[in-house]
Design a protein around this motif. Structure first.
Motif, short mmCIF file in Angstrom:
data_model
loop_
_atom_site.label_atom_id
_atom_site.label_comp_id
_atom_site.label_asym_id
_atom_site.label_seq_id
_atom_site.Cartn_x
_atom_site.Cartn_y
_atom_site.Cartn_z
N THR A 198 10.94 -19.79 -102.47
CA THR A 198 10.34 -19.47 -103.76
C THR A 198 10.93 -20.31 -104.87
N LEU A 199 12.23 -20.57 -104.82
CA LEU A 199 12.86 -21.43 -105.84
C LEU A 199 12.27 -22.83 -105.80
N ARG A 200 11.97 -23.33 -104.61
CA ARG A 200 11.34 -24.66 -104.53
C ARG A 200 9.94 -24.64 -105.14
N ARG A 201 9.21 -23.57 -104.90
CA ARG A 201 7.88 -23.49 -105.49
C ARG A 201 7.93 -23.26 -107.00
N MET A 202 9.02 -22.73 -107.46
CA MET A 202 9.22 -22.58 -108.91
C MET A 202 9.67 -23.87 -109.59
N TYR A 203 9.99 -24.89 -108.78
CA TYR A 203 10.56 -26.15 -109.29
C TYR A 203 11.94 -25.95 -109.91
N ARG A 204 12.72 -25.04 -109.35
CA ARG A 204 14.10 -24.86 -109.80
C ARG A 204 14.98 -25.86 -109.05
N ASN A 205 15.98 -26.37 -109.73
CA ASN A 205 16.79 -27.45 -109.17
C ASN A 205 18.07 -26.94 -108.51
N TYR A 206 17.99 -25.81 -107.82
CA TYR A 206 19.16 -25.26 -107.12
C TYR A 206 18.65 -24.35 -106.02
N ASP A 207 19.56 -23.92 -105.17
CA ASP A 207 19.25 -22.92 -104.17
C ASP A 207 20.23 -21.76 -104.31
N THR A 208 20.05 -20.73 -103.50
CA THR A 208 20.89 -19.54 -103.64
C THR A 208 22.35 -19.82 -103.30
N LYS A 209 22.58 -20.74 -102.38
CA LYS A 209 23.96 -21.08 -102.02
C LYS A 209 24.69 -21.73 -103.19
N ALA A 210 24.02 -22.66 -103.87
CA ALA A 210 24.64 -23.31 -105.03
C ALA A 210 24.84 -22.33 -106.18
N TYR A 211 23.90 -21.42 -106.36
CA TYR A 211 24.04 -20.42 -107.43
C TYR A 211 25.24 -19.51 -107.16
N LYS A 212 25.39 -19.07 -105.91
CA LYS A 212 26.53 -18.22 -105.57
C LYS A 212 27.84 -18.97 -105.76
N ALA A 213 27.86 -20.25 -105.39
CA ALA A 213 29.08 -21.04 -105.58
C ALA A 213 29.45 -21.13 -107.05
N LEU A 214 28.46 -21.27 -107.92
CA LEU A 214 28.73 -21.32 -109.36
C LEU A 214 29.29 -19.99 -109.85
N CYS A 215 28.70 -18.88 -109.40
CA CYS A 215 29.20 -17.57 -109.81
C CYS A 215 30.63 -17.34 -109.30
N ASP A 216 30.92 -17.77 -108.08
CA ASP A 216 32.28 -17.61 -107.55
C ASP A 216 33.28 -18.43 -108.37
N ARG A 217 32.87 -19.62 -108.79
CA ARG A 217 33.75 -20.46 -109.60
C ARG A 217 34.00 -19.82 -110.97
N LEU A 218 32.97 -19.24 -111.55
CA LEU A 218 33.14 -18.56 -112.85
C LEU A 218 34.01 -17.32 -112.69
N ARG A 219 33.84 -16.57 -111.62
CA ARG A 219 34.67 -15.39 -111.38
C ARG A 219 36.13 -15.76 -111.19
N GLU A 220 36.36 -16.86 -110.52
CA GLU A 220 37.74 -17.30 -110.30
C GLU A 220 38.40 -17.76 -111.59
N THR A 221 37.63 -18.43 -112.45
CA THR A 221 38.19 -18.94 -113.71
C THR A 221 38.28 -17.85 -114.77
N PHE A 222 37.28 -16.97 -114.81
CA PHE A 222 37.24 -15.88 -115.80
C PHE A 222 37.24 -14.54 -115.06
N PRO A 223 38.40 -14.01 -114.68
CA PRO A 223 38.44 -12.75 -113.92
C PRO A 223 37.81 -11.58 -114.67
N ASP A 224 37.89 -11.59 -116.01
CA ASP A 224 37.34 -10.49 -116.81
C ASP A 224 35.98 -10.86 -117.40
#
Length: 387
Positions: free
Chosen positions: A269-295
């Protein structure tokens, strides 16, 4: 004369409404806190959903019933995206797009001048299409009435063409505000007593390429000016790399509240939406933000019911097997909305030559289908002899 401004939609629209209020104040108008008794009504519309269009139409009719002799102005994204539909609303005296909103005051003055001469005011339709050379319109705001935090627009427009989104048509291409103009407005806001600012944009992460900057530069500027809290509006996946995250973490007065749109949990669905990411990359970004900003806080948007998806037995939404490789586009031209034909997409492996072009035959209620007789079936010879 008193003017009442009604804003719909995102924080950028709220900033544009405050910008219009600043223009009216400078022109000698007084701002009304309630709609009762106003001489001018300005509706800054939104068009991101059908409900937003409906709310804009309801507001126009409500203010017209409330004050039949007032001047009703319709502006904003709905007008820019659908000028013909906006012009067809008889309740609006002035219809103006997103560009050149400073002309609204001239149109309002002309409306009352014609009315003073006992003439029927002529309806105004002023919608200028966006172009590639358009620059950021800078209108500094001194105060935000009724708010303890100030919304500052640093970016406008979007260069992405997501298959479901009308915003590039309504807002144009991405354009950034210079840091010099931003600093001047932040000083005025700080002098007015505001201790918290929210930096907003249509696509905040796209700030900078047109002026040689990065989206973290306005954050750094606001944090360095001594505000107690500095927040940012909605983010997209673009340009949020490790360096940008570490830079934001170095500002002590930066509030780590991130709203990053996911839109769908399905990669197809993300490809059909023309979004430039997938769920794996989105989760990796959220994990990086959680690690840098615990609160920190992370929020998102999820779109349910995107075309060519169907619910599965597990409750998740999965793409349909008959979905096309490219999504249906509602717009034939990026600059001018135009509906295309609603021809169904062919299933994979099925050619157009094999598709039946004949429409199904309609029949009257109660009448049997074609090639079907009312007579009872013939009985066999044995059953007839027995009878």
């Amino acid at each position: 004369m008193k003017v009442y401004l009604h804003s719909l939609g995102c924080k950028v629209n709220k900033y544009d409404t405050e910008s219009l209020a600043e223009r009216f104040r400078r022109a000698g108008f007084s701002l009304a806190e309630t709609p009762e008794g106003a001489d001018v009504y300005v509706i800054n519309s939104c068009t991101v959903t059908a409900v937003a269009d409906q709310k804009s139409r309801q507001a126009i009719r409500k203010f017209r019933r409330m004050s039949p002799d007032a001047c009703v102005v319709l502006s904003g994204c709905m007008v820019q995206a659908y000028p013909d539909k906006a012009a067809s609303l008889d309740e609006a005296d002035i219809v103006a797009g997103v560009r050149d909103q400073e002309k609204i005051i001239d149109y309002v003055n002309r409306f009352f001048a014609e009315k003073a001469q006992k003439k029927v005011p002529e309806k105004v339709l002023d919608v200028v299409e966006h172009d590639r050379d358009e620059t950021f319109q800078n209108v500094p705001i001194e105060e935000f009435l009724g708010r303890t935090r100030a919304f500052i627009k640093v970016q406008d427009g979007c260069n992405r063409r997501c298959s479901y989104c009308i915003i590039p048509t309504a807002r144009g291409r991405s354009r950034s505000r210079t840091l010099e103009d931003l600093e001047a407005e932040l000083k005025e806001i700080q002098a007015a007593g505001y201790r918290e600012v929210v930096l907003v944009g249509i696509n905040f992460c796209c700030y900078g390429p047109d002026i040689g900057k990065h989206f973290t530069d306005p954050i750094e500027l606001a944090c360095s000016m001594g505000f107690d809290r500095v927040r940012i509006g909605s983010l997209e996946f673009d340009n949020i790399g490790p360096e940008a995250i570490e830079k934001m973490a170095s500002f002590p007065n930066f509030c780590p509240q991130f709203h990053i749109s996911l839109q769908s949990g399905s990669d197809n669905t993300l490809r059909r939406m023309y979004r430039n990411y997938d769920t794996k990359a989105y989760k990796a970004l959220c994990d990086r933000l959680r690690e840098t900003f615990p609160d920190g806080t992370i929020t998102t948007d999820i779109m349910v019911g995107f075309p060519f998806t169907k619910p599965s037995a597990t409750g998740f939404v999965r793409p349909s097997r008959t979905a096309p490789s490219r999504p249906t586009s509602w717009w034939a031209s990026p600059s001018r909305p135009k509906r295309i034909s609603r021809t169904p997409w062919l299933s994979p492996g099925r050619s157009a030559s094999k598709r039946s072009t004949s429409s199904p035959t309609r029949r009257a209620p109660g009448r049997p289908p074609r090639n079907c007789s009312r007579r009872s079936p013939k009985r066999s010879r044995k059953s007839a002899a027995a009878a």
